[in-house]
Design an enzyme around this catalytic site. Structure first.
Site, PDB file in Angstrom:
ATOM      1  N   LYS A  22      49.979  39.748  36.860  1.00 27.74           N
ATOM      2  CA  LYS A  22      49.095  39.354  35.575  1.00 27.74           C
ATOM      3  C   LYS A  22      48.672  40.179  34.502  1.00 27.74           C
ATOM      4  O   LYS A  22      48.648  39.915  33.543  1.00 27.74           O
ATOM      5  CB  LYS A  22      47.705  38.768  36.547  1.00 27.74           C
ATOM      6  CG  LYS A  22      46.768  38.254  35.648  1.00 27.74           C
ATOM      7  CD  LYS A  22      45.912  36.925  36.379  1.00 27.74           C
ATOM      8  CE  LYS A  22      44.804  37.545  37.135  1.00 27.74           C
ATOM      9  NZ  LYS A  22      43.584  37.867  36.616  1.00 27.74           N
ATOM     10  N   SER A  23      48.397  41.472  34.866  1.00 27.82           N
ATOM     11  CA  SER A  23      47.830  42.360  33.885  1.00 27.82           C
ATOM     12  C   SER A  23      48.953  42.727  32.910  1.00 27.82           C
ATOM     13  O   SER A  23      48.859  42.924  31.606  1.00 27.82           O
ATOM     14  CB  SER A  23      47.289  43.803  34.558  1.00 27.82           C
ATOM     15  OG  SER A  23      46.465  43.597  35.366  1.00 27.82           O
ATOM     16  N   ARG A  27      49.392  41.719  28.955  1.00 29.09           N
ATOM     17  CA  ARG A  27      49.570  42.581  27.653  1.00 29.09           C
ATOM     18  C   ARG A  27      50.883  42.261  26.912  1.00 29.09           C
ATOM     19  O   ARG A  27      51.037  42.482  25.582  1.00 29.09           O
ATOM     20  CB  ARG A  27      49.643  44.022  28.272  1.00 29.09           C
ATOM     21  CG  ARG A  27      48.139  44.483  28.875  1.00 29.09           C
ATOM     22  CD  ARG A  27      48.378  45.432  30.179  1.00 29.09           C
ATOM     23  NE  ARG A  27      46.988  45.944  30.217  1.00 29.09           N
ATOM     24  CZ  ARG A  27      45.984  45.589  31.031  1.00 29.09           C
ATOM     25  NH1 ARG A  27      46.147  44.282  31.398  1.00 29.09           N
ATOM     26  NH2 ARG A  27      45.023  46.337  31.316  1.00 29.09           N
ATOM     27  N   GLY A  95      38.939  37.244  32.467  1.00 25.28           N
ATOM     28  CA  GLY A  95      37.958  38.705  31.860  1.00 25.28           C
ATOM     29  C   GLY A  95      38.905  39.472  31.379  1.00 25.28           C
ATOM     30  O   GLY A  95      38.628  40.032  30.166  1.00 25.28           O
ATOM     31  N   ARG A 123      29.595  37.254  33.040  1.00 28.93           N
ATOM     32  CA  ARG A 123      30.332  38.700  33.124  1.00 28.93           C
ATOM     33  C   ARG A 123      29.831  39.774  32.037  1.00 28.93           C
ATOM     34  O   ARG A 123      29.848  39.206  30.808  1.00 28.93           O
ATOM     35  CB  ARG A 123      31.897  38.626  33.375  1.00 28.93           C
ATOM     36  CG  ARG A 123      32.170  37.689  34.526  1.00 28.93           C
ATOM     37  CD  ARG A 123      33.556  37.863  34.894  1.00 28.93           C
ATOM     38  NE  ARG A 123      34.121  39.082  35.344  1.00 28.93           N
ATOM     39  CZ  ARG A 123      35.255  39.302  35.558  1.00 28.93           C
ATOM     40  NH1 ARG A 123      36.180  38.384  35.426  1.00 28.93           N
ATOM     41  NH2 ARG A 123      35.827  40.675  35.756  1.00 28.93           N
ATOM     42  N   GLN A 170      40.426  47.523  31.745  1.00 29.17           N
ATOM     43  CA  GLN A 170      39.994  46.711  30.423  1.00 29.17           C
ATOM     44  C   GLN A 170      39.511  47.473  29.300  1.00 29.17           C
ATOM     45  O   GLN A 170      39.673  46.963  28.285  1.00 29.17           O
ATOM     46  CB  GLN A 170      39.272  45.724  31.089  1.00 29.17           C
ATOM     47  CG  GLN A 170      40.066  44.538  32.139  1.00 29.17           C
ATOM     48  CD  GLN A 170      39.185  43.336  32.604  1.00 29.17           C
ATOM     49  OE1 GLN A 170      38.178  43.374  32.568  1.00 29.17           O
ATOM     50  NE2 GLN A 170      39.842  42.866  33.356  1.00 29.17           N
ATOM     51  N   ASP A 316      41.282  44.904  42.693  1.00 29.07           N
ATOM     52  CA  ASP A 316      41.360  43.713  42.747  1.00 29.07           C
ATOM     53  C   ASP A 316      41.589  43.276  44.433  1.00 29.07           C
ATOM     54  O   ASP A 316      41.814  42.198  44.929  1.00 29.07           O
ATOM     55  CB  ASP A 316      42.369  42.827  42.048  1.00 29.07           C
ATOM     56  CG  ASP A 316      42.062  43.199  40.470  1.00 29.07           C
ATOM     57  OD1 ASP A 316      40.699  43.040  40.454  1.00 29.07           O
ATOM     58  OD2 ASP A 316      42.801  42.861  39.506  1.00 29.07           O
ATOM     59  N   LYS A 343      32.964  41.120  39.160  1.00 29.66           N
ATOM     60  CA  LYS A 343      34.416  40.635  39.389  1.00 29.66           C
ATOM     61  C   LYS A 343      33.987  39.151  39.091  1.00 29.66           C
ATOM     62  O   LYS A 343      32.947  38.816  38.784  1.00 29.66           O
ATOM     63  CB  LYS A 343      35.108  40.714  40.207  1.00 29.66           C
ATOM     64  CG  LYS A 343      35.270  42.435  40.435  1.00 29.66           C
ATOM     65  CD  LYS A 343      36.397  42.608  39.115  1.00 29.66           C
ATOM     66  CE  LYS A 343      36.449  44.317  39.089  1.00 29.66           C
ATOM     67  NZ  LYS A 343      37.192  44.641  37.646  1.00 29.66           N
ATOM     68  N   ARG A 388      40.531  35.197  44.477  1.00 29.71           N
ATOM     69  CA  ARG A 388      40.890  36.302  45.450  1.00 29.71           C
ATOM     70  C   ARG A 388      40.061  36.234  46.871  1.00 29.71           C
ATOM     71  O   ARG A 388      40.639  36.358  47.831  1.00 29.71           O
ATOM     72  CB  ARG A 388      40.921  37.592  44.788  1.00 29.71           C
ATOM     73  CG  ARG A 388      41.711  37.935  43.683  1.00 29.71           C
ATOM     74  CD  ARG A 388      42.114  39.288  43.367  1.00 29.71           C
ATOM     75  NE  ARG A 388      42.415  39.463  41.935  1.00 29.71           N
ATOM     76  CZ  ARG A 388      43.736  39.051  41.582  1.00 29.71           C
ATOM     77  NH1 ARG A 388      44.706  38.786  42.694  1.00 29.71           N
ATOM     78  NH2 ARG A 388      44.397  39.177  40.487  1.00 29.71           N
TER      79      ARG A 388
HETATM   80  C1  S3P Z   1      42.617  44.298  34.775  1.00 28.77           C
HETATM   81  C2  S3P Z   1      41.741  45.607  35.291  1.00 28.77           C
HETATM   82  C3  S3P Z   1      40.665  45.385  36.283  1.00 28.77           C
HETATM   83  C4  S3P Z   1      41.072  44.345  37.357  1.00 28.77           C
HETATM   84  C5  S3P Z   1      41.153  42.979  36.359  1.00 28.77           C
HETATM   85  C6  S3P Z   1      42.771  43.215  35.456  1.00 28.77           C
HETATM   86  C7  S3P Z   1      43.411  44.571  33.843  1.00 28.77           C
HETATM   87  O1  S3P Z   1      39.155  45.435  35.785  1.00 28.77           O
HETATM   88  O2  S3P Z   1      39.880  44.070  38.180  1.00 28.77           O
HETATM   89  O3  S3P Z   1      41.554  42.114  37.298  1.00 28.77           O
HETATM   90  O4  S3P Z   1      44.349  43.853  33.654  1.00 28.77           O
HETATM   91  O5  S3P Z   1      43.205  45.698  33.033  1.00 28.77           O
HETATM   92  P1  S3P Z   1      38.604  46.495  35.201  1.00 28.77           P
HETATM   93  O6  S3P Z   1      39.491  47.300  34.288  1.00 28.77           O
HETATM   94  O7  S3P Z   1      37.300  46.175  34.614  1.00 28.77           O
HETATM   95  O8  S3P Z   1      38.279  47.092  36.507  1.00 28.77           O
END
Ligand code: S3P
Length: 437
Positions: A22-23, A27, A95, A123, A170, A316, A343, A388
């Site tokens: 997902k991350s 991006r 988020g 959030r 993030q 996560d 979260k 989750r």
């Molecule tokens: C993520 C960073 C994490 C994670 C989120 C995805 C990202 O959050 O909990 O699900 O893709 O950069 P934080 O960076 O706020 O901890």
């Protein structure tokens, strides 16, 4: 209202590939949209969160489509080619979309409003709006620092050196992305390592990023170039099946093509410390990200202490790690994890409440939890709309004495749309019930 109804017991068998990371998917879509030329993506996650990112860029004039080979094709518009959207951008539960997009939008010539669902509107956003404002951005948020965000266009950004008060990928990514549009150099200093996909991908798209120790810097005014990219399976999704196999009897699974970036493998390290039988095979690197096939077998787990520096590397995976702890012999103590409270839900409280309902001794602490391994009984759990949490309690049923019903599960589609079919395929007896009221 969607419910999961999970019958107790069962064993896990099979070879599966869980959906794309997902991350990384968020991006790649963002950088591909802003690159010169075409980006072709294999293995992109198509879940509600990443589809929200794609929809946001489509609304800003970026052509994004799927070809006959199931690849996502993005025709990049260049760093200054986005069009003002005609409506506020709605990004659901995501988020990551909100915080990373805030950085990119701060440097545009037009204003945008970004909103989301009930959970996202709770959030905290000052963690990004404060440093972005220091860079010269103008952003309106609610009095409590929560979305919607209104980001005003035509602001001149300048680079800053930002000592991050919290370890957050993030926040780091948001500032680096804003830094592309800033005059001069933008540097972020991390209190502890966090996932570094943004840095790796920027380099992959041809944008120079320098890392010295815990300081990551880039200069504004560069260029991104489209590319073909293969996204590994998401270790955060794989984690549900890793723990499922550890806690079930006579079980074995092979998880293929999983991303094992060292900033993401905290879950494997913690589980191995708990006694988990996990082996990595066929390690390779694709597009700057390490990948492996992961074999897991039934394991006798024991409790461990988990400390602050390990937290960002498994941020996560704590809901599912708490299920592992509930099935372990002895006590697991987590500290330094108050980020879990902000979260998609307050994951410390929601997990502690759920575990207690299932007869497990779980004591929430301001910055963590203490879990005494024990016998899981049947019960009804409220996931509070947290994907989750819902998936974690579905896995817990493998060791329960009776049926576990989990309420409010629709958001599983935000990260893992085929969770149920894969879970059924490998041996979890789970059914979905959709109630209209
Ligand atoms: C993520 C960073 C994490 C994670 C989120 C995805 C990202 O959050 O909990 O699900 O893709 O950069 P934080 O960076 O706020 O901890």
């Amino acid at each position: 209202m969607q419910k999961f109804i999970v019958k107790p017991g069962g064993k896990i068998r099979g070879t599966i590939r869980v959906p794309g990371d997902k991350s990384i998917s968020h991006r790649v879509v963002m950088l591909g949209a802003l690159a010169k030329g075409i980006t072709k993506i294999n293995g992109c996650l198509e879940a509600e969160d990443t589809l929200a990112t794609m929809a946001a860029f489509k609304a800003m004039g970026v052509p994004i489509e799927k070809n006959a080979q199931d690849q996502i094709i993005i025709r990049g518009v260049g760093l200054y080619g986005l069009q003002p959207p005609t409506e506020p951008l709605y990004i659901g539960n995501s988020g990551t979309t909100m915080r990373l997009l805030a950085g990119l939008m701060a440097g545009q010539e037009f204003s945008v409003e970004i909103g989301g669902d009930e959970s996202l509107l709770r959030r905290p956003m000052t963690r990004v709006t404060k440093p972005l404002t220091e860079m010269g951005a103008r952003i309106l948020v609610s009095e409590t620092g929560t979305p919607p965000l209104i980001i005003l266009g035509k602001q001149r950004l300048h680079g800053i050196d930002y000592d991050m008060p919290i370890a957050s990928a993030q926040v780091k990514s948001c500032l680096l992305l804003a830094g592309i549009y800033a005059n001069g150099k933008t540097c972020v200093i991390e209190p502890a390592p966090t996932r570094d996909h943004t840095e790796r991908l920027l380099l992959g798209f041809g944008y120079l990023v320098k890392k010295e120790g815990n300081k990551i810097c880039l200069k504004g005014g560069g260029q991104l170039y489209g590319k073909s990219i293969d996204i590994p399976a998401d270790i955060s999704s794989a984690a549900f099946f890793i723990v499922a196999t550890c806690i079930a009897k006579n079980s074995e699974i092979l998880l293929e093509h999983v991303g094992i970036n060292p900033t993401r493998t905290g879950v494997i390290k913690i589980l191995q410390r708990m006694g988990a039988n996990i082996e990595l095979y066929n390690q390779r690197e694709i597009n700057g990200e390490p990948i492996a096939d992961i074999r897991v077998r039934s394991s006798n787990l024991h409790g461990v202490n988990i400390l602050k520096d390990e937290v960002p590397l498994a941020i996560d995976e704590f809901p599912i790690l708490f299920i592992a702890a509930a099935c372990a012999e002895g006590k697991t103590v987590l500290t330094g994890a108050k980020e879990l409270r902000v979260k998609e839900s307050d994951r410390i409280q929601v997990m502690a409440d759920g575990l207690q309902r299932l007869g497990i001794d779980a004591e929430s602490q301001p910055d963590g939890i203490i879990i005494q391994g024990g016998k899981i009984r049947n019960g009804i759990i409220n996931s509070h709309g947290d994907h989750r949490v819902a998936m974690s309690f579905a896995v817990a049923a493998l060791r329960a004495s009776g049926t576990i019903t989990i309420e409010d599960c629709a958001n599983v589609a935000t990260s893992f749309p085929n969770f149920i079919s894969l879970a059924q395929h490998v041996g979890i007896d789970v059914k979905v019930k959709n109630n209209l009221y």
